[in-house]
Design an enzyme around this catalytic site. Structure first.
Site, PDB file in Angstrom:
ATOM      1  N   ALA A  18      45.333  45.579  36.273  1.00  0.00           N
ATOM      2  CA  ALA A  18      45.143  44.129  36.443  1.00  0.00           C
ATOM      3  C   ALA A  18      46.401  43.366  36.061  1.00  0.00           C
ATOM      4  CB  ALA A  18      43.956  43.671  35.606  1.00  0.00           C
TER       5      ALA A  18
ATOM      6  N   LYS B  47      26.857  40.676  43.737  1.00  0.00           N
ATOM      7  CA  LYS B  47      27.928  41.452  44.385  1.00  0.00           C
ATOM      8  C   LYS B  47      27.358  42.158  45.626  1.00  0.00           C
ATOM      9  CE  LYS B  47      29.775  43.221  40.243  1.00  0.00           C
ATOM     10  NZ  LYS B  47      30.820  43.749  39.348  1.00  0.00           N
TER      11      LYS B  47
ATOM     12  N   TYR C 227      27.314  48.289  34.916  1.00  0.00           N
ATOM     13  CA  TYR C 227      27.425  48.511  33.472  1.00  0.00           C
ATOM     14  C   TYR C 227      26.131  49.014  32.833  1.00  0.00           C
ATOM     15  CZ  TYR C 227      31.825  46.292  34.274  1.00  0.00           C
ATOM     16  OH  TYR C 227      33.080  46.044  34.756  1.00  0.00           O
TER      17      TYR C 227
ATOM     18  N   ALA D 108      34.828  39.464  40.533  1.00  0.00           N
ATOM     19  CA  ALA D 108      34.853  40.518  41.559  1.00  0.00           C
ATOM     20  C   ALA D 108      34.136  40.047  42.822  1.00  0.00           C
ATOM     21  CB  ALA D 108      34.190  41.780  41.005  1.00  0.00           C
TER      22      ALA D 108
ATOM     23  N   ARG E 226      37.248  42.757  39.052  1.00  0.00           N
ATOM     24  CA  ARG E 226      37.939  41.589  38.507  1.00  0.00           C
ATOM     25  C   ARG E 226      39.175  42.010  37.733  1.00  0.00           C
ATOM     26  NH1 ARG E 226      36.034  38.349  33.347  1.00  0.00           N
ATOM     27  NH2 ARG E 226      36.888  40.294  32.527  1.00  0.00           N
TER      28      ARG E 226
ATOM     29  N   GLU F 281      38.316  59.980  39.649  1.00  0.00           N
ATOM     30  CA  GLU F 281      39.233  58.857  39.443  1.00  0.00           C
ATOM     31  C   GLU F 281      40.588  59.383  38.984  1.00  0.00           C
ATOM     32  OE1 GLU F 281      38.275  54.950  37.354  1.00  0.00           O
ATOM     33  OE2 GLU F 281      39.751  55.805  35.977  1.00  0.00           O
TER      34      GLU F 281
ATOM     35  N   HIS G 185      28.277  44.414  29.680  1.00  0.00           N
ATOM     36  CA  HIS G 185      29.705  44.102  29.771  1.00  0.00           C
ATOM     37  C   HIS G 185      30.088  43.238  28.560  1.00  0.00           C
ATOM     38  CE1 HIS G 185      33.348  41.952  31.121  1.00  0.00           C
ATOM     39  NE2 HIS G 185      33.607  43.095  31.738  1.00  0.00           N
TER      40      HIS G 185
ATOM     41  N   THR H 267      43.288  53.984  40.469  1.00  0.00           N
ATOM     42  CA  THR H 267      43.176  52.748  39.697  1.00  0.00           C
ATOM     43  C   THR H 267      44.349  51.798  39.982  1.00  0.00           C
ATOM     44  OG1 THR H 267      44.366  53.574  37.776  1.00  0.00           O
ATOM     45  CG2 THR H 267      41.987  53.958  37.818  1.00  0.00           C
ATOM     46  N   TYR H 268      44.167  50.555  39.555  1.00  0.00           N
ATOM     47  CA  TYR H 268      45.118  49.472  39.855  1.00  0.00           C
ATOM     48  C   TYR H 268      45.168  48.582  38.627  1.00  0.00           C
ATOM     49  CZ  TYR H 268      47.015  45.936  43.133  1.00  0.00           C
ATOM     50  OH  TYR H 268      47.792  45.035  43.821  1.00  0.00           O
TER      51      TYR H 268
HETATM   52  P1  FAD Z   1      32.955  40.950  37.369  1.00  0.00           P
HETATM   53  O1  FAD Z   1      31.850  41.567  38.152  1.00  0.00           O
HETATM   54  O2  FAD Z   1      33.646  39.773  37.963  1.00  0.00           O
HETATM   55  O3  FAD Z   1      32.379  40.570  35.921  1.00  0.00           O
HETATM   56  C1  FAD Z   1      33.253  40.135  34.883  1.00  0.00           C
HETATM   57  C2  FAD Z   1      32.489  39.268  33.889  1.00  0.00           C
HETATM   58  O4  FAD Z   1      32.166  38.027  34.492  1.00  0.00           O
HETATM   59  C3  FAD Z   1      31.167  39.876  33.450  1.00  0.00           C
HETATM   60  O5  FAD Z   1      30.937  39.541  32.111  1.00  0.00           O
HETATM   61  C4  FAD Z   1      30.141  39.214  34.343  1.00  0.00           C
HETATM   62  O6  FAD Z   1      28.898  39.126  33.701  1.00  0.00           O
HETATM   63  C5  FAD Z   1      30.760  37.833  34.574  1.00  0.00           C
HETATM   64  N1  FAD Z   1      30.476  37.295  35.923  1.00  0.00           N
HETATM   65  C6  FAD Z   1      30.719  37.920  37.106  1.00  0.00           C
HETATM   66  N2  FAD Z   1      30.393  37.125  38.137  1.00  0.00           N
HETATM   67  C7  FAD Z   1      29.940  35.979  37.591  1.00  0.00           C
HETATM   68  C8  FAD Z   1      29.442  34.752  38.128  1.00  0.00           C
HETATM   69  N3  FAD Z   1      29.361  34.565  39.453  1.00  0.00           N
HETATM   70  N4  FAD Z   1      29.061  33.775  37.260  1.00  0.00           N
HETATM   71  C9  FAD Z   1      29.146  33.951  35.914  1.00  0.00           C
HETATM   72  N5  FAD Z   1      29.599  35.090  35.355  1.00  0.00           N
HETATM   73  C10 FAD Z   1      29.998  36.083  36.175  1.00  0.00           C
HETATM   74  N6  FAD Z   1      40.145  47.583  35.490  1.00  0.00           N
HETATM   75  C11 FAD Z   1      41.423  47.545  35.958  1.00  0.00           C
HETATM   76  O7  FAD Z   1      42.216  46.701  35.531  1.00  0.00           O
HETATM   77  N7  FAD Z   1      41.843  48.433  36.924  1.00  0.00           N
HETATM   78  C12 FAD Z   1      41.018  49.373  37.462  1.00  0.00           C
HETATM   79  O8  FAD Z   1      41.437  50.134  38.347  1.00  0.00           O
HETATM   80  C13 FAD Z   1      39.666  49.435  36.975  1.00  0.00           C
HETATM   81  N8  FAD Z   1      38.786  50.340  37.482  1.00  0.00           N
HETATM   82  C14 FAD Z   1      37.475  50.332  37.059  1.00  0.00           C
HETATM   83  C15 FAD Z   1      36.554  51.224  37.658  1.00  0.00           C
HETATM   84  C16 FAD Z   1      35.231  51.221  37.260  1.00  0.00           C
HETATM   85  C17 FAD Z   1      34.260  52.199  37.908  1.00  0.00           C
HETATM   86  C18 FAD Z   1      34.779  50.321  36.236  1.00  0.00           C
HETATM   87  C19 FAD Z   1      33.337  50.335  35.786  1.00  0.00           C
HETATM   88  C20 FAD Z   1      35.670  49.437  35.640  1.00  0.00           C
HETATM   89  C21 FAD Z   1      37.022  49.415  36.052  1.00  0.00           C
HETATM   90  N9  FAD Z   1      37.949  48.520  35.517  1.00  0.00           N
HETATM   91  C22 FAD Z   1      39.259  48.488  35.971  1.00  0.00           C
HETATM   92  C23 FAD Z   1      37.548  47.613  34.424  1.00  0.00           C
HETATM   93  C24 FAD Z   1      37.046  46.238  34.938  1.00  0.00           C
HETATM   94  O9  FAD Z   1      38.095  45.577  35.585  1.00  0.00           O
HETATM   95  C25 FAD Z   1      36.552  45.468  33.715  1.00  0.00           C
HETATM   96  O10 FAD Z   1      35.351  46.023  33.244  1.00  0.00           O
HETATM   97  C26 FAD Z   1      36.453  43.962  33.890  1.00  0.00           C
HETATM   98  O11 FAD Z   1      36.307  43.381  32.586  1.00  0.00           O
HETATM   99  C27 FAD Z   1      35.272  43.485  34.728  1.00  0.00           C
HETATM  100  O12 FAD Z   1      35.413  43.832  36.036  1.00  0.00           O
HETATM  101  P2  FAD Z   1      34.192  43.580  37.087  1.00  0.00           P
HETATM  102  O13 FAD Z   1      34.703  43.979  38.407  1.00  0.00           O
HETATM  103  O14 FAD Z   1      32.936  44.162  36.592  1.00  0.00           O
HETATM  104  O15 FAD Z   1      34.087  41.976  36.995  1.00  0.00           O
END
Ligand code: FAD
Length: 315
Positions: A57, A180, A160, A130, A113, A23, A164, A54-55
Site C-alpha cells: 500500500a 463488496k 475477516y 476496497a 484498501r 500467496e 478488522h 501482493t502489492y
Molecule cells: P476495506 O474493505 O475497505 O475495509 C477497511 C476498513 O474500512 C474496515 O474496518 C471496514 O470495516 C471499513 N469499511 C469498509 N468499507 C466501508 C464503508 N463503505 N463504510 C464504512 N466503513 C467501511 N495489504 C496490502 O497493503 N497489500 C496486500 O497485498 C494485501 N493483501 C491482503 C490479502 C488478503 C487475503 C487480506 C485478508 C489482506 C491483505 N492486505 C494487504 C491487508 C489489507 O489491506 C488490510 O487488512 C486493510 O486494513 C483493509 O483492507 P480491506 O480491503 O479489507 O479494506
C-alpha cells in the site's frame, strides 16, 4: 423407469475438487528473487488454480510486483491474481494501474484498501475503501469488455474471521463484505485466523446476511514461534495462546516446533474444509517447504490437468 441422466448419475469420484492457491510477495533483493523462483518452480508442480502477488500500500514495490506478475505469465504455467491496494490512490492513477494489469493479460485482481498511512492522512480525491476500487475496476472492465471474449475480470476481496482492527464490530465487517459483493466482488480470501470456529462463524454470519460468494480460508503454515508472532503483529490477529505455549516449550528443538506448527496449520485447514470451505489459500512467505508439507498431509481432492502432465514429461 428411464435410465439415469448424466446429471443423476453418481460421479466416479464423489469428492468435489478443492481450489488451491498460494500467496507470494515481490522479492526485495536479487538473492530473494533466486529463492522465490525456486519456490515458484516447486509450487508450480502442485498445479494450483492461481498464485496471488501482493502489492504494498505504501507504493514501494509496485514495479517489482508488476514484474513478478509479468514473469509468472510469461515463464510459468501459473495464473497470477494481482493484489491491488487503493488507499492514497486517485481514480486516475488506479485506472492506469488496472489498465496496465489488463494489458498484461491479468484477469484476476484482489481488490484491497491497504493499511492507512500512519498519520491517517489521505491525499485529496483518493479512494477510501476496497469497495470503491471494485467499482473502479468494473468501470474499466466495461470499457474494455469486447477484449474479454464475453469473459470477465475475477475480483477477489478480503474477509475477516477476526474483527478488522478498525471495524466497530463483526456485524459491520459482514455489512462491508456484503457491500463488496454488491459492488461486484466474485470471491473472498480470509485474513489469517488461529481457531477453526472463527472461519465457520464468519461463513455462517456471511451466509445469513446474504453473502453468496465463495469465502476461501487463508492458511499460514505456522513453522516457528517467530513467524506466528510476526504474523500476529502484521494482521492484528491474536495468536492461539496454547499454540504459542507449546511452540515456546519446544523453542530449543526447531524440528519439534516446526512439527507442532505444521500440525496446527493442517488441523485449521481440515476444520475449514469440514466447514465447507471451497478451497485453500496458503500464505507461503515465499517458502515452499512448509506449504508443501501442509499440502502433503491434507491430500486434497484436486482435478488433474492432462496437458500439464504432458508438459511436465516433455520438459
Ligand atoms: P476495506 O474493505 O475497505 O475495509 C477497511 C476498513 O474500512 C474496515 O474496518 C471496514 O470495516 C471499513 N469499511 C469498509 N468499507 C466501508 C464503508 N463503505 N463504510 C464504512 N466503513 C467501511 N495489504 C496490502 O497493503 N497489500 C496486500 O497485498 C494485501 N493483501 C491482503 C490479502 C488478503 C487475503 C487480506 C485478508 C489482506 C491483505 N492486505 C494487504 C491487508 C489489507 O489491506 C488490510 O487488512 C486493510 O486494513 C483493509 O483492507 P480491506 O480491503 O479489507 O479494506
Amino acid at each position: 423407469m428411464s435410465p439415469p441422466t448424466l446429471i443423476d448419475a453418481p460421479s466416479a469420484n464423489s469428492a468435489e475438487p478443492v481450489a488451491l492457491s498460494y500467496e507470494l510477495f515481490p522479492p526485495r533483493s536479487d538473492a530473494a528473487s533466486v529463492t522465490l523462483w525456486k519456490t515458484i518452480r516447486e509450487l508450480e508442480c502442485t498445479d494450483p488454480d492461481y498464485v496471488s502477488v501482493t502489492y504494498g500500500a505504501s507504493g514501494s514495490n509496485h514495479e517489482t510486483a508488476l514484474d513478478l506478475v509479468d514473469r509468472l505469465q510469461l515463464e510459468t504455467t501459473l495464473r497470477p491474481l494481482a493484489h491491488l491496494t487503493c488507499v492514497g490512490g486517485t481514480p486516475e492513477e488506479l485506472s492506469r494501474t488496472v489498465n496496465a494489469l489488463l494489458d498484461r493479460g491479468v484477469r484476476g485482481i484482489l481488490a484491497l484498501r491497504g493499511d492507512r498511512p500512519k498519520d491517517g492522512h489521505l491525499p485529496d480525491g483518493s479512494l477510501r475503501y476496497a469497495q470503491d476500487l471494485i467499482e473502479l475496476i468494473r468501470r474499466v472492465e466495461r470499457r474494455r469488455f469486447a477484449q474479454f471474449a464475453a469473459g470477465k475480470v475475477a475480483i477477489g476481496v478480503a474477509a475477516y474471521p477476526v474483527k478488522h482492527p478498525e471495524s466497530p464490530s463483526v456485524a459491520h465487517d459482514i455489512e462491508v463484505l456484503l457491500a463488496k459483493q454488491r459492488s461486484g466482488a466474485d470471491f473472498a480470501i480470509t485474513q489469517v485466523f488461529f481457531h477453526p470456529e472463527q472461519y465457520s462463524a464468519l461463513v455462517h454470519r456471511a451466509r445469513r446476511a446474504g453473502v453468496t460468494i465463495p469465502i476461501i480460508p487463508g492458511i499460514m503454515p505456522l513453522t516457528s514461534l517467530r513467524r506466528i508472532l510476526r504474523l500476529s503483529e502484521l494482521s492484528g490477529v491474536e495468536p492461539d495462546a496454547r499454540l504459542v505455549d507449546r511452540m515456546r516449550a519446544a523453542a530449543d528443538d526447531v524440528e519439534t516446533a516446526r512439527r507442532i506448527g505444521v500440525d496446527a496449520s493442517v488441523a485449521l485447514a481440515e476444520a475449514a474444509l469440514d466447514a465447507g470451505a471451497p478451497g485453500l489459500h496458503l500464505y507461503t512467505f515465499n517458502e515452499h517447504e512448509s506449504a508443501l508439507e501442509v499440502l502433503s498431509k491434507l491430500n486434497l481432492p484436486r482435478p488433474s490437468r492432462p496437458s500439464l502432465q504432458a508438459h511436465r514429461r516433455t520438459t
